[in-house]
Design a protein around this motif. Structure first.
Motif, mmCIF file in Angstrom:
data_model
loop_
_atom_site.group_PDB
_atom_site.id
_atom_site.type_symbol
_atom_site.label_atom_id
_atom_site.label_comp_id
_atom_site.label_asym_id
_atom_site.label_seq_id
_atom_site.Cartn_x
_atom_site.Cartn_y
_atom_site.Cartn_z
ATOM 1 N N PHE A 166 -2.249 -10.164 -7.568
ATOM 2 C CA PHE A 166 -2.495 -11.575 -7.272
ATOM 3 C C PHE A 166 -1.393 -12.495 -7.778
ATOM 4 N N SER A 167 -0.668 -12.090 -8.768
ATOM 5 C CA SER A 167 0.313 -12.983 -9.370
ATOM 6 C C SER A 167 1.643 -13.016 -8.633
ATOM 7 N N THR A 168 1.819 -12.206 -7.591
ATOM 8 C CA THR A 168 3.130 -12.097 -6.958
ATOM 9 C C THR A 168 3.215 -12.765 -5.591
ATOM 10 N N THR A 169 2.104 -13.017 -4.903
ATOM 11 C CA THR A 169 2.179 -13.582 -3.560
ATOM 12 C C THR A 169 0.883 -14.298 -3.202
ATOM 13 N N THR A 170 1.008 -15.316 -2.345
ATOM 14 C CA THR A 170 -0.177 -15.974 -1.799
ATOM 15 C C THR A 170 -0.566 -15.380 -0.451
ATOM 16 N N ASP A 171 0.351 -14.642 0.170
ATOM 17 C CA ASP A 171 0.100 -14.082 1.501
ATOM 18 C C ASP A 171 -0.516 -12.686 1.375
ATOM 19 N N LEU A 172 -1.736 -12.630 0.848
ATOM 20 C CA LEU A 172 -2.359 -11.334 0.576
ATOM 21 C C LEU A 172 -2.651 -10.544 1.844
ATOM 22 N N ILE A 173 -3.033 -11.226 2.922
ATOM 23 C CA ILE A 173 -3.440 -10.528 4.139
ATOM 24 C C ILE A 173 -2.322 -9.645 4.676
ATOM 25 N N ASN A 174 -1.077 -10.075 4.515
ATOM 26 C CA ASN A 174 0.057 -9.340 5.067
ATOM 27 C C ASN A 174 0.869 -8.583 4.026
ATOM 28 N N SER A 175 0.458 -8.646 2.768
ATOM 29 C CA SER A 175 1.323 -8.066 1.736
ATOM 30 C C SER A 175 0.647 -7.033 0.854
ATOM 31 N N TYR A 176 -0.661 -6.799 1.003
ATOM 32 C CA TYR A 176 -1.272 -5.795 0.140
ATOM 33 C C TYR A 176 -0.791 -4.402 0.547
ATOM 34 N N ASN A 177 -0.738 -3.507 -0.419
ATOM 35 C CA ASN A 177 -0.142 -2.190 -0.219
ATOM 36 C C ASN A 177 -1.201 -1.194 0.243
ATOM 37 N N SER A 178 -1.229 -0.935 1.538
ATOM 38 C CA SER A 178 -2.266 -0.061 2.107
ATOM 39 C C SER A 178 -2.057 1.407 1.754
ATOM 40 N N SER A 179 -0.892 1.760 1.190
ATOM 41 C CA SER A 179 -0.615 3.164 0.857
ATOM 42 C C SER A 179 -1.052 3.522 -0.562
ATOM 43 N N ILE A 180 -1.463 2.518 -1.360
ATOM 44 C CA ILE A 180 -1.974 2.783 -2.709
ATOM 45 C C ILE A 180 -3.459 2.446 -2.702
ATOM 46 N N ASN A 181 -4.291 3.445 -2.942
ATOM 47 C CA ASN A 181 -5.730 3.301 -2.738
ATOM 48 C C ASN A 181 -6.522 3.595 -4.006
ATOM 49 N N PRO A 182 -7.758 3.118 -4.079
ATOM 50 C CA PRO A 182 -8.610 3.480 -5.215
ATOM 51 C C PRO A 182 -8.994 4.954 -5.153
ATOM 52 N N ASP A 183 -9.541 5.459 -6.249
ATOM 53 C CA ASP A 183 -9.960 6.860 -6.331
ATOM 54 C C ASP A 183 -11.475 6.919 -6.267
ATOM 55 N N PHE A 184 -12.018 7.397 -5.138
ATOM 56 C CA PHE A 184 -13.470 7.511 -4.957
ATOM 57 C C PHE A 184 -14.013 8.843 -5.468
ATOM 58 N N SER A 185 -13.145 9.742 -5.927
ATOM 59 C CA SER A 185 -13.603 11.060 -6.364
ATOM 60 C C SER A 185 -14.273 10.974 -7.724
ATOM 61 N N SER A 186 -14.860 12.088 -8.153
ATOM 62 C CA SER A 186 -15.527 12.129 -9.452
ATOM 63 C C SER A 186 -14.540 11.996 -10.614
ATOM 64 N N ALA A 187 -13.246 12.078 -10.320
ATOM 65 C CA ALA A 187 -12.226 11.877 -11.346
ATOM 66 C C ALA A 187 -11.820 10.410 -11.471
#
Length: 256
Positions: A166-187
């Motif tokens: 959030f601290s680096t850009t106001t244009d979140l819709i076009n700038s979030y990194n879709s290749s880095i994702n949360p971990d939904f696994s048990s780990a």
């Protein structure tokens, strides 16, 4: 004999999937949320608060944004709920997430065609933020509000959420990194939920965005049932036949 067979049947049935875990907040009470850093363009003003009568009906969350003439601008920040935590390590790996919110956006004048409302669900995991983008209906020329509409999506996977800073850009819709994702696994680390009340415009406007009925439906990953043992099932089937075809007896007498 019948009780024994029923008990065996319960033991041999495959395991059922864990039930969904539901988070729901009808009024989005800010006392239960922590805000991320705010990214805001020069000349843009922001106010946000709870209001007693901006809901659908009743209380809700309200965001007021004004952008400067000719250039417009953007503002974005996240709100994370403090009370709801899902821990994949103890609650089970996440299969998918369903999200929903009721949202109403109003302008002081028509923004013209091509403007869309969006709902941005937000996850926090291990100190990092991940967002997805859901689009609502577009504004037609001449419209200044469309009233409340429900923006929702089911079956969101971890790859549908991309990392955002959030601290680096106001244009979140076009700038979030879709290749880095949360971990939904048990780990994965414990996950908290919230949303991003983002506004982005290309001219001078005063905008009111109201939100109510925020919800997250977390569906645990479905376990694969283990096949039941063949021999005990065969015995169980035989016992059932014996129960069905027992010769009736007179009351108070024993069977031969």
């Amino acid at each position: 004999m019948r009780q024994r067979l029923l008990y065996l049947l319960c033991l041999l049935l495959p395991a059922t999937a864990a039930a969904d875990v539901l988070f729901s907040d009808s009024s989005i009470d800010l006392t239960n949320y922590t805000a991320t850093p705010i990214s805001i363009d020069s000349g843009v003003t922001l106010e946000y608060q709870n209001c007693s009568n901006c809901g659908d009906p009743g209380a809700g969350f309200q965001e007021l944004v004004t952008t400067p003439p000719y250039v417009g601008g953007s503002v974005s920040f996240g709100l994370i709920n403090n009370d709801f935590v899902y821990n994949p390590a103890t609650d089970g790996a996440i299969g998918s997430i369903g999200v929903s919110v009721d949202q109403s956006v109003s302008f002081n004048r028509s923004p013209g065609g091509g403007f869309y409302t969006v709902f941005v669900p937000l996850l926090e995991e291990g100190g990092n933020y991940y967002m997805a983008v859901l689009y609502g209906t577009g504004f037609s020329p001449g419209d200044t509000t469309e009233g409340y509409q429900t923006l929702s999506e089911s079956g969101l996977m971890e790859t549908d959420f991309g990392q955002v800073t959030f601290s680096t850009t106001t244009d979140l819709i076009n700038s979030y990194n879709s290749s880095i994702n949360p971990d939904f696994s048990s780990a994965g680390a414990p996950i908290q939920v919230g949303f991003v009340p983002v506004v982005s415009l290309n001219d001078q406007f005063s905008v009111e965005a109201d939100y109510v009925n925020l919800s997250f439906d977390i569906a645990p990953a479905t376990p694969v049932p283990e096949p039941a043992p063949v021999a005990p099932l065969a015995l169980l089937a035989g016992g059932s036949v014996l129960l069905v075809f027992r010769r009736p007896t007179q009351a108070g007498s024993r069977p031969n």
